[in-house]
Design a protein around this motif. Structure first.
Motif, PDB file in Angstrom:
ATOM      1  N   VAL A 177     -83.954  -7.649-101.073  1.00  0.00           N
ATOM      2  CA  VAL A 177     -84.085  -7.882 -99.636  1.00  0.00           C
ATOM      3  C   VAL A 177     -84.911  -9.126 -99.378  1.00  0.00           C
ATOM      4  CG1 VAL A 177     -85.080  -6.951 -97.509  1.00  0.00           C
ATOM      5  CG2 VAL A 177     -83.903  -5.419 -99.099  1.00  0.00           C
ATOM      6  N   PHE A 178     -84.442  -9.930 -98.437  1.00  0.00           N
ATOM      7  CA  PHE A 178     -85.279 -11.024 -97.929  1.00  0.00           C
ATOM      8  C   PHE A 178     -85.568 -10.717 -96.471  1.00  0.00           C
ATOM      9  CE2 PHE A 178     -85.740 -15.108 -95.696  1.00  0.00           C
ATOM     10  CZ  PHE A 178     -86.814 -15.636 -96.402  1.00  0.00           C
ATOM     11  N   ASP A 179     -86.836 -10.465 -96.191  1.00  0.00           N
ATOM     12  CA  ASP A 179     -87.221 -10.053 -94.836  1.00  0.00           C
ATOM     13  C   ASP A 179     -88.368 -10.929 -94.337  1.00  0.00           C
ATOM     14  OD1 ASP A 179     -87.635  -8.646 -92.458  1.00  0.00           O
ATOM     15  OD2 ASP A 179     -89.057  -7.277 -93.416  1.00  0.00           O
ATOM     16  N   PRO A 180     -88.059 -11.966 -93.568  1.00  0.00           N
ATOM     17  CA  PRO A 180     -89.124 -12.861 -93.093  1.00  0.00           C
ATOM     18  C   PRO A 180     -89.815 -12.370 -91.822  1.00  0.00           C
ATOM     19  CG  PRO A 180     -86.995 -13.683 -92.372  1.00  0.00           C
ATOM     20  CD  PRO A 180     -86.718 -12.423 -93.165  1.00  0.00           C
ATOM     21  N   HIS A 181     -89.503 -11.151 -91.378  1.00  0.00           N
ATOM     22  CA  HIS A 181     -90.109 -10.655 -90.133  1.00  0.00           C
ATOM     23  C   HIS A 181     -91.635 -10.595 -90.286  1.00  0.00           C
ATOM     24  CE1 HIS A 181     -91.003  -8.090 -86.699  1.00  0.00           C
ATOM     25  NE2 HIS A 181     -89.740  -8.209 -86.302  1.00  0.00           N
ATOM     26  N   PRO A 182     -92.384 -10.966 -89.250  1.00  0.00           N
ATOM     27  CA  PRO A 182     -93.852 -10.916 -89.344  1.00  0.00           C
ATOM     28  C   PRO A 182     -94.376  -9.509 -89.629  1.00  0.00           C
ATOM     29  CG  PRO A 182     -93.163 -12.035 -87.315  1.00  0.00           C
ATOM     30  CD  PRO A 182     -91.921 -11.542 -87.973  1.00  0.00           C
ATOM     31  N   LEU A 183     -93.580  -8.493 -89.302  1.00  0.00           N
ATOM     32  CA  LEU A 183     -94.016  -7.126 -89.567  1.00  0.00           C
ATOM     33  C   LEU A 183     -93.453  -6.582 -90.880  1.00  0.00           C
ATOM     34  CD1 LEU A 183     -93.805  -5.445 -86.039  1.00  0.00           C
ATOM     35  CD2 LEU A 183     -95.816  -6.313 -87.213  1.00  0.00           C
ATOM     36  N   ASN A 184     -93.071  -7.480 -91.774  1.00  0.00           N
ATOM     37  CA  ASN A 184     -92.528  -7.050 -93.067  1.00  0.00           C
ATOM     38  C   ASN A 184     -93.456  -6.058 -93.764  1.00  0.00           C
ATOM     39  OD1 ASN A 184     -92.880  -8.018 -96.230  1.00  0.00           O
ATOM     40  ND2 ASN A 184     -90.806  -7.443 -95.664  1.00  0.00           N
ATOM     41  N   TRP A 185     -94.750  -6.323 -93.698  1.00  0.00           N
ATOM     42  CA  TRP A 185     -95.723  -5.436 -94.339  1.00  0.00           C
ATOM     43  C   TRP A 185     -95.630  -4.024 -93.755  1.00  0.00           C
ATOM     44  CZ3 TRP A 185     -99.253  -3.134 -91.122  1.00  0.00           C
ATOM     45  CH2 TRP A 185     -99.373  -3.692 -89.838  1.00  0.00           C
ATOM     46  N   LEU A 186     -95.361  -3.946 -92.451  1.00  0.00           N
ATOM     47  CA  LEU A 186     -95.273  -2.641 -91.797  1.00  0.00           C
ATOM     48  C   LEU A 186     -93.951  -1.953 -92.142  1.00  0.00           C
ATOM     49  CD1 LEU A 186     -96.479  -0.567 -89.894  1.00  0.00           C
ATOM     50  CD2 LEU A 186     -95.667  -1.913 -87.964  1.00  0.00           C
ATOM     51  N   PHE A 187     -92.894  -2.761 -92.244  1.00  0.00           N
ATOM     52  CA  PHE A 187     -91.610  -2.172 -92.622  1.00  0.00           C
ATOM     53  C   PHE A 187     -91.685  -1.605 -94.042  1.00  0.00           C
ATOM     54  CE2 PHE A 187     -89.470  -5.432 -89.606  1.00  0.00           C
ATOM     55  CZ  PHE A 187     -89.892  -4.690 -88.510  1.00  0.00           C
ATOM     56  N   ILE A 188     -92.391  -2.291 -94.920  1.00  0.00           N
ATOM     57  CA  ILE A 188     -92.573  -1.763 -96.275  1.00  0.00           C
ATOM     58  C   ILE A 188     -93.374  -0.459 -96.211  1.00  0.00           C
ATOM     59  CG2 ILE A 188     -93.726  -2.162 -98.482  1.00  0.00           C
ATOM     60  CD1 ILE A 188     -92.826  -5.080 -98.275  1.00  0.00           C
ATOM     61  N   THR A 189     -94.395  -0.442 -95.355  1.00  0.00           N
ATOM     62  CA  THR A 189     -95.173   0.795 -95.205  1.00  0.00           C
ATOM     63  C   THR A 189     -94.268   1.930 -94.740  1.00  0.00           C
ATOM     64  OG1 THR A 189     -97.097  -0.527 -94.585  1.00  0.00           O
ATOM     65  CG2 THR A 189     -97.191   1.817 -94.073  1.00  0.00           C
ATOM     66  N   TRP A 190     -93.431   1.656 -93.741  1.00  0.00           N
ATOM     67  CA  TRP A 190     -92.558   2.707 -93.206  1.00  0.00           C
ATOM     68  C   TRP A 190     -91.510   3.155 -94.229  1.00  0.00           C
ATOM     69  CZ3 TRP A 190     -92.784  -0.006 -87.951  1.00  0.00           C
ATOM     70  CH2 TRP A 190     -93.562   0.742 -87.063  1.00  0.00           C
ATOM     71  N   ASN A 191     -91.159   2.267 -95.139  1.00  0.00           N
ATOM     72  CA  ASN A 191     -90.196   2.648 -96.170  1.00  0.00           C
ATOM     73  C   ASN A 191     -90.882   3.272 -97.381  1.00  0.00           C
ATOM     74  OD1 ASN A 191     -87.274   1.881 -95.526  1.00  0.00           O
ATOM     75  ND2 ASN A 191     -88.355   0.055 -94.857  1.00  0.00           N
TER      76      ASN A 191
END
Lengths: 336, 155
Positions: free
Chosen positions: B11-25
């Protein structure tokens, strides 16, 4: 690298054994990898509308889109120290009537956005009944601007982060159509933190009249909790002006309500207030765009980037070949 | 469950909330959102108002952390108490904060009760950002506890 928790005891157990987040690519490299090759990048998030055609014409990737809980608006600077009457609803409504949202969505956003009436997208709870985006009405806009006493010869300063400069230029063109000159201030990336700090701390008056701003919601249930509150609330990060007692009263009524049906009605009341007051320059709800490589089934969510439902077919690169080959590929792609 | 976990995606995820998306996953919360964005139960099996200041949360039966530790009402309380100590627990915004005087009491292995000093009809939305980690997480990593004595700002 994320690995599946095989003990998870709901239907939401991960379909995938592993997810590798790659942060060793530029957006251009990632787009090229997902579109032109197989087995390097499977999902690219935040594809821009300008790149959507490239994905659609690719042999290796397809475009996945969803109406997302994202809003793009203009924040009005209503601090009394400013020399323009943006604390007057008529001036705000004039600017709102100047904007052609349909054109913004079709031309600037390439169709990947929905015009907004207020601050709540139509698919969320709390969008007030009958909400319709304001249509462009240049005559009424001119009259309202004159009634509000906009200073003769004073141009509007419209600021936007560089990533939203195209949106700002389109809005500026619309506003010039009502006889008001516009200076577009493009805020470079290195100036974003200082600008955000000014807006949030509220110790200094921001040096713009309208700021183009993007925001998001984490659910579809009660947008005022995350969106309206941030723009208008007494503790709202993006409120650019004195506290708004009427909004604070409406918001307190919402917070105090634990009945979901009644809460929804109160959320609609807040969204209607926002529309009637033209409290922000409502623009559009941008879609979320993803480029997805072949043999990957990805389910987009309105809110966040979720991978629990994503799966790959037996033809996917990670399920073909020998274990040695797969291990080799994994080593070649550093974890994010 | 009904399916096995197979395959790997990059996955390439440049969203500023990438860290949060990883947390949610990676972590679970009492609630999550469905694809349409509406809140549904996740780690919580149910969340029921006893009165306008008291919310009963039943933890999903058989829930376990990645390290095989069971997730119980005590886990919910531990995570609540840890994060309540922070001044700014949620970088995306203060809308996710619980009232500073809110508290969580454990009634039995699967039942905890949140008591608020005033009604908070937004609390289920706040549960969306209420990440629940294993006890070993707090004993070892804890968002930087071991290194700095606080997890503040280390999501």
């Amino acid at each position: 690298m994320l690995e599946a928790n095989h003990d998870h005891n709901t239907e939401r157990q991960a379909r995938l054994a592993r997810v590798v987040f790659r942060n060793d690519l530029t957006p251009a490299e990632a787009l090229e990898a997902v579109c032109d090759r197989e087995g390097e990048v499977d999902i690219v998030t935040e594809v821009s509308p300008a790149d959507a055609k490239r994905v659609q014409s690719s042999e290796n990737a397809r475009l996945v889109t969803i109406d997302a809980n994202r809003v793009l608006v203009g924040i009005f600077n209503q601090w009394p120290e400013r020399d323009v009457p943006l604390s007057d609803r008529r001036a705000r409504e004039a600017l709102s009537l100047a904007v052609d949202r349909e054109r913004l969505c079709s031309e600037v956003m390439d169709g990947y956005a929905t015009p907004l009436a207020s601050l709540t997208p139509s698919w969320c709870n709390g969008c007030f009944p009958g909400a319709q985006p304001r249509g462009r009405d240049t005559e009424r806009a001119r009259a309202l601007l004159a009634d509000a006493g906009w200073p003769r010869g004073r141009s509007l300063s419209l600021a936007a982060p560089a990533s939203l400069a195209g949106v700002a230029r389109a809005i500026a063109e619309d506003i010039r159509g009502i006889g008001l000159d516009v200076d577009v201030i493009e805020v470079a990336d290195e100036g974003l933190i200082a600008g955000a700090r000014t807006l949030i701390e509220k110790k200094l008056v921001p040096p713009w009249d309208v700021l183009v701003h993007a925001w998001f919601d984490l659910s579809s249930d009660l947008p005022p909790a995350v969106v309206h509150r941030e723009f208008f609330g007494s503790d709202g990060a993006f409120r650019a002006g004195p506290p708004i007692p009427e909004f604070d009263r409406l918001f307190r009524d919402l917070v105090s309500c634990i009945d979901s049906d009644e809460a929804r009605r109160r959320a609609e009341e807040i969204d209607r207030w926002c529309y009637e007051e033209a409290a922000v320059l409502s623009l559009c709800a941008p879609q979320a765009l993803y480029a997805v490589n072949r043999n990957v089934e990805f389910k987009a969510y309105r809110t966040t980037f979720e991978l629990a439902d994503t799966e790959v077919s037996a033809d996917h690169w990670s399920r073909r070949g020998t274990a040695r080959e797969r291990a080799g590929k994994a080593v070649a792609a550093p974890a994010g | 469950m009904a399916h096995t976990s197979v395959g790997e995606v990059h996955v390439f995820d440049p969203h500023p909330l990438n860290w949060l998306f990883i947390t949610w996953n990676t972590m679970e919360e009492p609630v999550r959102t469905d694809p349409e964005g509406f809140i549904v139960m996740a780690l919580a099996e149910s969340a029921t108002w006893r009165d306008d200041r008291t919310l009963e949360v039943r933890v999903r039966e058989g829930a376990r952390f990645q390290d095989d530790e069971p997730c119980t009402a005590d886990s919910i309380k531990q995570n609540f108490d840890e994060v309540q100590r922070w001044a700014v627990p949620h970088p995306p915004g203060t809308y996710l904060n619980f009232h500073p005087d809110a508290r969580c009491d454990v009634e039995d292995e699967r039942t905890c009760v949140f008591r608020f000093p005033e009604p908070d009809g937004l609390v289920l939305g706040k549960f969306r950002g209420f990440h629940i980690a294993s006890p070993s997480f707090w004993h070892t990593h804890g968002f930087g506890y071991k290194r700095t004595g606080s997890g503040e700002g280390h999501w």
